[in-house]
Design an enzyme around this catalytic site. Structure first.
Site, short mmCIF file in Angstrom:
data_model
loop_
_atom_site.label_atom_id
_atom_site.label_comp_id
_atom_site.label_asym_id
_atom_site.label_seq_id
_atom_site.Cartn_x
_atom_site.Cartn_y
_atom_site.Cartn_z
N GLU A 464 -71.97 -74.95 97.54
CA GLU A 464 -72.07 -74.04 96.30
C GLU A 464 -72.73 -74.83 95.26
O GLU A 464 -73.35 -73.96 94.70
CB GLU A 464 -70.68 -73.09 96.23
CG GLU A 464 -70.56 -72.20 97.42
CD GLU A 464 -71.62 -71.32 97.88
OE1 GLU A 464 -72.73 -70.75 97.01
OE2 GLU A 464 -71.59 -70.97 99.13
N HIS A 467 -76.23 -75.09 95.19
CA HIS A 467 -77.12 -73.84 94.59
C HIS A 467 -77.09 -73.81 93.03
O HIS A 467 -78.03 -73.77 92.57
CB HIS A 467 -76.19 -72.62 95.19
CG HIS A 467 -76.52 -72.24 96.46
ND1 HIS A 467 -77.78 -72.06 97.19
CD2 HIS A 467 -75.61 -71.92 97.56
CE1 HIS A 467 -77.73 -71.77 98.33
NE2 HIS A 467 -76.45 -71.63 98.81
#
Length: 677
Positions: A464, A467
């Site tokens: 994550e 991202h």
């Protein structure tokens, strides 16, 4: 008075003042913001001057700033911290915003100006980013129905509005049923195999749910539940598994099967109205994959190899268990096999992966080494929930380039899974810097205790944050091209690349200290962890591929096809693709497949494996460049992370590694060998 949702924030980078905003403020704010944008669009569409990029495309791009502000606040609340009122608002907004977007897209005057520019785009002396933006605006208008006749446009409006309502409802029903499907046990002995922290969390969950003296095993979003790898009681494992696979298909108020059928039918009808064979063709036309057939070819080749590997894996596990293994038992025995074949026990690995240490000395450390970033926690700034932490993100010159928010702990108001969102998009034209959020669902420890990460949770944390880096390092002109605003089957690529640093020797040695003694992780344990992570189970590959195949099966249905039984369709689709039996169900069954029926991955769940081809190649490129090196990080950031959708992402990747990506490194990583073997 200015609505607090729309009021300009004097906090760093425009961080919303969440404490000043009440739920009652949202609907009036959205109504005002939509009216403002419609007035802006009226000015653009009614401009009597000839269309130019500046007075049409750029003006349209920069319209709706109040609406973007409202969406940045609200939709970063409803996912990780919802409540009944927010759910109701979300349901209303799903149709209001869809109708608003259709009104703009189907404005004949505006479309005429866009189409005129698109027809003359080779004469306009545009930059690559401007040319891509013009082409995208033209395609978006056409795909919204701007080129259809009045009757077809009206049908498109009704379909879009209904789909927005259904997909929002689907997501809300999954959250409700996942919470209600938690498994209650009275005797702590039934939780044998779980850690002390997991048992404490189950006790807290039972108390919070009003279940009294007992333990509540809450469910995660995928079919496979992480507790199944550890629970020694076979009966409890079966209860948890049955609760997971039965979600949203029990005939109660949270049954989503009728929604699935209606969503699929409406998507197929919309595709036909626009001249596509099916929804998959409609979606993939905007992705890096050339067409659905190319995707199915890749999935088919990988499936054949994975099924063979799965047969070998099941034989080994059956021998180890000395009994017949059911679907609820597979990951338990996979974990036992890993432990039995490892040179050292991996049971203690989590003791060296305390959340704060991994964040500060692992995730942030790698970002500093690669991209020159530094993260300074801002305890004076508040997020949308007390658990949310805020960091100022500084570049190697000491200049703040954005904010990073971390929301790591599970709660009943948070939907399952892990994700990244932007509250503010980076844009040079708007002079805005990004505010990025990472959301996970880790078990919150008791006061004074530590949050220790499993191997999967460690990987998710780095994933994550990949991202987040895509958003934080964005350096584009236009907000719609910022960060992760790239084709869906490319968006997972940077996040998958960032996973490689989780166990990299230079990173692991920096953060892996025992959470009690402070001792560094033993070398043999570090090596065993890397060896374990580098051995992808056939089970994991099969459950993912089954979900990707199921997604495409639903979305290759035409508007003339009729399905009335969700489970029967699911069984037939999986059997046709080579997935025989129920021993390894898909990562998500249709009734709780939020990615495709509630999120943005419809006909796009293949994206993870498609992106992983690029990721596996890029991992080899990084290693050849010396690994954790600033020079390599800078080249990767310049080629990919900073460019968003301002360039063709595949062309940029080819320039980075010097050729087109090949599938070999991916097959090696997943232990599948040659596809044709």
């Amino acid at each position: 008075m200015v609505n607090p949702v729309l009021a300009p924030s004097d906090l760093p980078h425009g961080l919303p003042d969440f404490a000043s905003i009440g739920d009652d403020d949202f609907l009036p704010a959205f109504a005002e913001a939509m009216d403002t944008q419609l007035a802006e669009v009226e000015t653009i569409a009614g401009d009597g001057r000839p269309a130019t990029f500046a007075n049409t495309i750029e003006a349209l791009e920069l319209s709706g700033r109040d609406l973007a502000r409202a969406a940045g606040v609200f939709f970063n609340l409803v996912g990780p911290d919802t409540n009944p009122q927010r759910n109701e608002i979300s349901q209303k907004l799903s149709t209001l915003l869809t109708d608003h977007a259709n009104t703009i897209a189907m404005d004949a005057r505006l479309f005429g100006r866009i189409a005129d520019l698109y027809g003359r785009r080779t004469e306009l002396d545009l930059t690559e980013a401007q040319d891509r933006l013009l082409a995208k605006r033209y395609r978006e208008a056409v795909r919204a129905g701007a080129g259809l006749g009045p009757e077809e446009q009206e049908r498109m409006r009704r379909i879009s509005s209904r789909l927005a309502y259904l997909t929002t409802t689907f997501s809300q029903m999954i959250l409700d049923d996942t919470n209600e499907s938690a498994v209650f046990v009275e005797d702590v002995a039934d939780l044998d195999g779980l850690s002390a922290g997991e048992i404490a969390a189950a006790r807290r969950a039972a108390a919070d749910a009003g279940r009294g003296a007992g333990y509540l095993i809450t469910l995660e979003l995928p079919t496979s539940q992480s507790v199944l790898t550890s629970l020694t009681d076979r009966g409890v494992r079966q209860r948890v598994f049955d609760a997971s696979v039965g979600r949203c298909s029990r005939g109660n108020s949270h049954d989503t099967r009728a929604l699935v059928l209606e969503i699929v039918g409406l998507r197929a009808e919309r595709a036909r109205l626009l001249g596509y064979t099916d929804h998959a063709e409609y979606v993939i036309a905007e992705e890096t994959a050339p067409n659905p057939s190319a995707v199915l070819d890749l999935l088919g080749e990988l499936t054949a190899s994975a099924i063979r590997a799965g047969g070998r894996e099941l034989t080994r596990l059956t021998r180890l268990a000395d009994e017949e293994i059911g679907a609820a038992d597979l990951t338990f025995w996979l974990n036992r096999e890993k432990r039995s074949t490892s040179a050292v026990s991996l049971d203690d690995f989590a003791d060296y992966c305390e959340l704060d240490a991994v964040l500060e000395r692992g995730v942030f450390h790698a970002a500093g080494k690669l991209y020159g970033l530094r993260f300074a926690e801002r305890r004076d700034l508040a997020g949308y929930h007390p658990d949310v932490r805020v960091w100022d993100v500084l570049n190697d010159s000491g200049r703040s380039i954005g904010l990073f928010l971390g929301d790591y702990f599970a709660r009943p108001s948070k939907r399952g899974g892990a994700w990244m969102n932007n509250i503010v998009d980076q844009s040079a034209v708007l002079a805005t810097q990004p505010i990025v959020v990472n959301v996970l669902n880790l078990t919150k420890p008791d006061e004074g205790e530590h949050c220790l990460l499993t191997m999967d949770q460690l990987t998710t944390l780095f994933h994550e944050f990949g991202h987040a880096l895509h958003g934080l390092l964005s350096a584009v002109d236009y907000p719609s091209q910022s960060g992760t605003s790239v084709p869906r089957d490319f968006v997972e690529f940077p996040s998958q690349v960032n996973e490689m640093w989780a166990l990299h020797p230079d990173v692991l040695s920096h953060y892996a200290r025992h959470h009690v003694t402070g001792e560094p992780i033993p070398a043999e344990l570090a090596e065993a962890a890397r060896a374990s992570a580098n051995t992808e189970s056939a089970h994991g590959t099969i459950e993912y591929l089954a979900a990707a195949v199921l997604d495409l099966a639903w979305h290759r249905l035409s508007a003339d096809d009729t399905v009335d039984d969700v489970e029967a369709f699911e069984r037939d689709a999986l059997r046709s693709a080579g997935f025989v039996g129920d021993l390894i169900p898909p990562r998500y069954r249709s009734a709780y497949f939020n990615h495709i029926f509630g999120g943005g991955y419809s006909a796009g769940y293949y994206s993870y494996i498609w992106s992983e081809v690029l990721d596996a190649e890029t991992e080899q490129w990084f290693l050849a460049e010396g690994g954790l090196q600033r020079s390599a990080g800078q080249r990767f950031a310049e080629a990919t992370l900073s460019r968003g959708d301002s360039v063709d992402p595949l062309v940029a990747h080819e320039k980075l590694i010097g050729r087109k990506a090949e599938i070999g490194p991916l097959l090696t990583r997943r232990g599948l060998g040659a596809v044709s073997s």
